[in-house]
Design a protein around this motif. Structure first.
Motif, PDB file in Angstrom:
ATOM      1  N   GLY A   1       0.814  -1.208   0.000  1.00  0.00           N
ATOM      2  CA  GLY A   1       0.000   0.000   0.000  1.00  0.00           C
ATOM      3  C   GLY A   1       0.849   1.260   0.000  1.00  0.00           C
ATOM      4  N   GLY A   2       1.850   1.290   0.873  1.00  0.00           N
ATOM      5  CA  GLY A   2       2.728   2.457   0.940  1.00  0.00           C
ATOM      6  C   GLY A   2       3.607   2.597  -0.292  1.00  0.00           C
ATOM      7  N   ILE A   3       4.144   1.470  -0.757  1.00  0.00           N
ATOM      8  CA  ILE A   3       4.995   1.501  -1.946  1.00  0.00           C
ATOM      9  C   ILE A   3       4.203   1.982  -3.159  1.00  0.00           C
ATOM     10  CG2 ILE A   3       6.316   0.072  -3.549  1.00  0.00           C
ATOM     11  CD1 ILE A   3       7.076  -1.698  -1.174  1.00  0.00           C
ATOM     12  N   SER A   4       3.005   1.453  -3.313  1.00  0.00           N
ATOM     13  CA  SER A   4       2.161   1.825  -4.451  1.00  0.00           C
ATOM     14  C   SER A   4       1.805   3.315  -4.406  1.00  0.00           C
ATOM     15  CB  SER A   4       0.885   0.983  -4.465  1.00  0.00           C
ATOM     16  OG  SER A   4       1.188  -0.386  -4.597  1.00  0.00           O
ATOM     17  N   TYR A   5       1.517   3.821  -3.215  1.00  0.00           N
ATOM     18  CA  TYR A   5       1.175   5.244  -3.082  1.00  0.00           C
ATOM     19  C   TYR A   5       2.339   6.111  -3.545  1.00  0.00           C
ATOM     20  CZ  TYR A   5      -0.618   9.585  -1.117  1.00  0.00           C
ATOM     21  OH  TYR A   5      -1.075  10.880  -0.963  1.00  0.00           O
ATOM     22  N   ALA A   6       3.562   5.731  -3.154  1.00  0.00           N
ATOM     23  CA  ALA A   6       4.734   6.510  -3.540  1.00  0.00           C
ATOM     24  C   ALA A   6       4.919   6.514  -5.059  1.00  0.00           C
ATOM     25  CB  ALA A   6       5.978   5.936  -2.858  1.00  0.00           C
ATOM     26  N   TYR A   7       4.744   5.355  -5.691  1.00  0.00           N
ATOM     27  CA  TYR A   7       4.871   5.277  -7.143  1.00  0.00           C
ATOM     28  C   TYR A   7       3.764   6.078  -7.825  1.00  0.00           C
ATOM     29  CZ  TYR A   7       8.638   1.837  -7.656  1.00  0.00           C
ATOM     30  OH  TYR A   7       9.852   1.203  -7.664  1.00  0.00           O
ATOM     31  N   GLU A   8       2.554   5.975  -7.302  1.00  0.00           N
ATOM     32  CA  GLU A   8       1.425   6.698  -7.900  1.00  0.00           C
ATOM     33  C   GLU A   8       1.606   8.205  -7.768  1.00  0.00           C
ATOM     34  OE1 GLU A   8      -2.229   7.020  -9.933  1.00  0.00           O
ATOM     35  OE2 GLU A   8      -0.883   5.313  -9.609  1.00  0.00           O
ATOM     36  N   PHE A   9       2.180   8.642  -6.658  1.00  0.00           N
ATOM     37  CA  PHE A   9       2.434  10.069  -6.446  1.00  0.00           C
ATOM     38  C   PHE A   9       3.443  10.596  -7.463  1.00  0.00           C
ATOM     39  CE2 PHE A   9       4.620  13.664  -4.457  1.00  0.00           C
ATOM     40  CZ  PHE A   9       3.536  14.447  -4.057  1.00  0.00           C
ATOM     41  N   ALA A  10       4.435   9.753  -7.786  1.00  0.00           N
ATOM     42  CA  ALA A  10       5.468  10.166  -8.738  1.00  0.00           C
ATOM     43  C   ALA A  10       5.012  10.006 -10.182  1.00  0.00           C
ATOM     44  CB  ALA A  10       6.750   9.362  -8.495  1.00  0.00           C
ATOM     45  N   TYR A  11       4.247   8.949 -10.469  1.00  0.00           N
ATOM     46  CA  TYR A  11       3.819   8.659 -11.841  1.00  0.00           C
ATOM     47  C   TYR A  11       2.331   8.326 -11.828  1.00  0.00           C
ATOM     48  CZ  TYR A  11       8.852   7.790 -11.924  1.00  0.00           C
ATOM     49  OH  TYR A  11      10.211   7.891 -11.765  1.00  0.00           O
ATOM     50  N   SER A  12       1.510   9.297 -12.092  1.00  0.00           N
ATOM     51  CA  SER A  12       0.064   9.119 -12.032  1.00  0.00           C
ATOM     52  C   SER A  12      -0.413   8.006 -12.966  1.00  0.00           C
ATOM     53  CB  SER A  12      -0.636  10.431 -12.399  1.00  0.00           C
ATOM     54  OG  SER A  12      -2.038  10.279 -12.370  1.00  0.00           O
ATOM     55  N   GLY A  13      -1.223   7.107 -12.430  1.00  0.00           N
ATOM     56  CA  GLY A  13      -1.794   6.019 -13.219  1.00  0.00           C
ATOM     57  C   GLY A  13      -0.941   4.773 -13.295  1.00  0.00           C
ATOM     58  N   ILE A  14       0.243   4.796 -12.701  1.00  0.00           N
ATOM     59  CA  ILE A  14       1.178   3.673 -12.854  1.00  0.00           C
ATOM     60  C   ILE A  14       0.701   2.432 -12.092  1.00  0.00           C
ATOM     61  CG2 ILE A  14       2.655   4.275 -10.885  1.00  0.00           C
ATOM     62  CD1 ILE A  14       5.056   3.428 -12.598  1.00  0.00           C
ATOM     63  N   VAL A  15       0.001   2.623 -10.973  1.00  0.00           N
ATOM     64  CA  VAL A  15      -0.446   1.479 -10.174  1.00  0.00           C
ATOM     65  C   VAL A  15      -1.463   0.643 -10.944  1.00  0.00           C
ATOM     66  CG1 VAL A  15      -1.743   0.811  -8.103  1.00  0.00           C
ATOM     67  CG2 VAL A  15       0.072   2.524  -7.950  1.00  0.00           C
ATOM     68  N   LEU A  16      -2.443   1.303 -11.567  1.00  0.00           N
ATOM     69  CA  LEU A  16      -3.434   0.572 -12.359  1.00  0.00           C
ATOM     70  C   LEU A  16      -2.764  -0.151 -13.516  1.00  0.00           C
ATOM     71  CD1 LEU A  16      -6.350  -0.152 -12.944  1.00  0.00           C
ATOM     72  CD2 LEU A  16      -6.572   1.980 -14.239  1.00  0.00           C
ATOM     73  N   GLN A  17      -1.801   0.490 -14.159  1.00  0.00           N
ATOM     74  CA  GLN A  17      -1.075  -0.153 -15.250  1.00  0.00           C
ATOM     75  C   GLN A  17      -0.342  -1.401 -14.750  1.00  0.00           C
ATOM     76  OE1 GLN A  17       1.497   2.975 -16.626  1.00  0.00           O
ATOM     77  NE2 GLN A  17      -0.105   4.011 -17.797  1.00  0.00           N
ATOM     78  N   ALA A  18       0.284  -1.293 -13.587  1.00  0.00           N
ATOM     79  CA  ALA A  18       1.031  -2.425 -13.037  1.00  0.00           C
ATOM     80  C   ALA A  18       0.096  -3.570 -12.659  1.00  0.00           C
ATOM     81  CB  ALA A  18       1.833  -1.980 -11.815  1.00  0.00           C
ATOM     82  N   ILE A  19      -1.069  -3.251 -12.095  1.00  0.00           N
ATOM     83  CA  ILE A  19      -2.028  -4.287 -11.715  1.00  0.00           C
ATOM     84  C   ILE A  19      -2.522  -5.037 -12.946  1.00  0.00           C
ATOM     85  CG2 ILE A  19      -4.330  -4.695 -10.764  1.00  0.00           C
ATOM     86  CD1 ILE A  19      -3.799  -2.405  -8.805  1.00  0.00           C
ATOM     87  N   VAL A  20      -2.885  -4.278 -13.980  1.00  0.00           N
ATOM     88  CA  VAL A  20      -3.373  -4.897 -15.214  1.00  0.00           C
ATOM     89  C   VAL A  20      -2.275  -5.764 -15.844  1.00  0.00           C
ATOM     90  CG1 VAL A  20      -4.158  -4.447 -17.565  1.00  0.00           C
ATOM     91  CG2 VAL A  20      -5.067  -3.092 -15.667  1.00  0.00           C
ATOM     92  N   ALA A  21      -1.060  -5.250 -15.880  1.00  0.00           N
ATOM     93  CA  ALA A  21       0.052  -6.004 -16.469  1.00  0.00           C
ATOM     94  C   ALA A  21       0.367  -7.257 -15.663  1.00  0.00           C
ATOM     95  CB  ALA A  21       1.294  -5.114 -16.558  1.00  0.00           C
TER      96      ALA A  21
END
Length: 265
Positions: free
Chosen positions: A118-138
């Motif tokens: 949860g924390g790691i994903s938030y940090a990535y999402e803050f830096a690169y908007s939309g990256i978490v959804l892309q990673a989940i789908v991939a």
């Protein structure tokens, strides 16, 4: 985090063997029916895997929501989650099959991994908007793609493949451990890009290898489940298989998240 799968394979094989070798006789001179143990099915693995993933998602959402509200508390949750996750991985390497046949231990791992992610994903999402959804789908796209390749017998397990995956898994685990220990002392080996500076060829190579290894490691999982169902492993071993699936998805998700961040840079 995917290095546990080979240990899980040994656990399930051992449990299935013990189940097959169960005695069929009672006390001396008395005949008795063997204990009826329900065998594991594919549905058992699917249901338990889905349940553990749901628990991971809920725990991850808690940390995600906590980060902007109380960063210190979120960091504490992430730290606890990391300790639980590392402890479970270490236990799986030591071959503690009975631990993971109990739903409590895989559930603790799923919750711990969620708190960390949860924390790691938030940090990535803050830096690169939309990256978490892309990673989940991939991640799930890769998982189901490998499942189709295995089902179609395009990619199958073999002794040579298993040895390569085991050796590579040990190498990955060692690399991550050394990097983590040295980072505690302020040393940076330059294996992973932290979002500053240009991504080096070495960092690209490591990121691509991690994603590839994480994807093909599911072949070991699928083969493990197939063999366990075939040889009638006890039903509680479905928790062991589900733990392996979730651990693999966690590793692959983190690897894809890192690779996508490189591409976004």
């Amino acid at each position: 985090m995917r290095s546990n799968n080979t240990a899980l394979n040994r656990m399930l094989q051992s449990q299935a063997h013990n189940h097959q070798m169960a005695p069929e006789y009672g006390q001396y001179g008395q005949m008795s029916a063997p204990p009826q143990v329900q065998p594991m099915t594919l549905d058992d693995v699917v249901i338990r895997t889905a349940g553990l993933l749901l628990l991971t998602g809920v725990a991850g959402a808690i940390t995600w929501v906590m980060v902007p509200i109380n960063p210190a508390a979120a960091q504490g949750l992430m730290f606890v989650g990391m300790l639980v996750t590392l402890g479970a991985i270490l236990a799986s390497w030591l071959g503690s099959g009975k631990l993971f046949a109990n739903p409590v231990v895989p559930s603790l791992y799923a919750a711990g991994a969620g708190l960390m992610l949860g924390g790691i994903s938030y940090a990535y999402e803050f830096a690169y908007s939309g990256i978490v959804l892309q990673a989940i789908v991939a991640t799930f796209g890769t998982f189901f793609g490998m499942a189709l390749l295995f089902k179609a017998k395009i990619v199958r397990n073999s002794p040579r493949f298993t040895k390569f995956m085991i050796g590579s898994g040990i190498g990955i685990a060692g690399l991550l451990l050394v990097n983590m220990v040295l980072s505690l002392f302020g040393m940076n080996l330059g294996l992973f890009n932290d979002g500053t500076g240009q991504v080096t060829l070495l960092q690209w190579a490591i990121a691509l290898f991690f994603v590839g290894w994480g994807a093909f490691s599911f072949i070991l999982d699928f083969d493990m489940v197939e063999q366990s169902v075939r040889y009638g492993a006890p039903k509680n071993q479905a928790w062991v298989a589900a733990f392996g699936m979730v651990a693999g998805l966690v590793f692959l998700y983190l690897s894809i998240l890192r690779l996508l961040s490189y591409l976004r840079q």
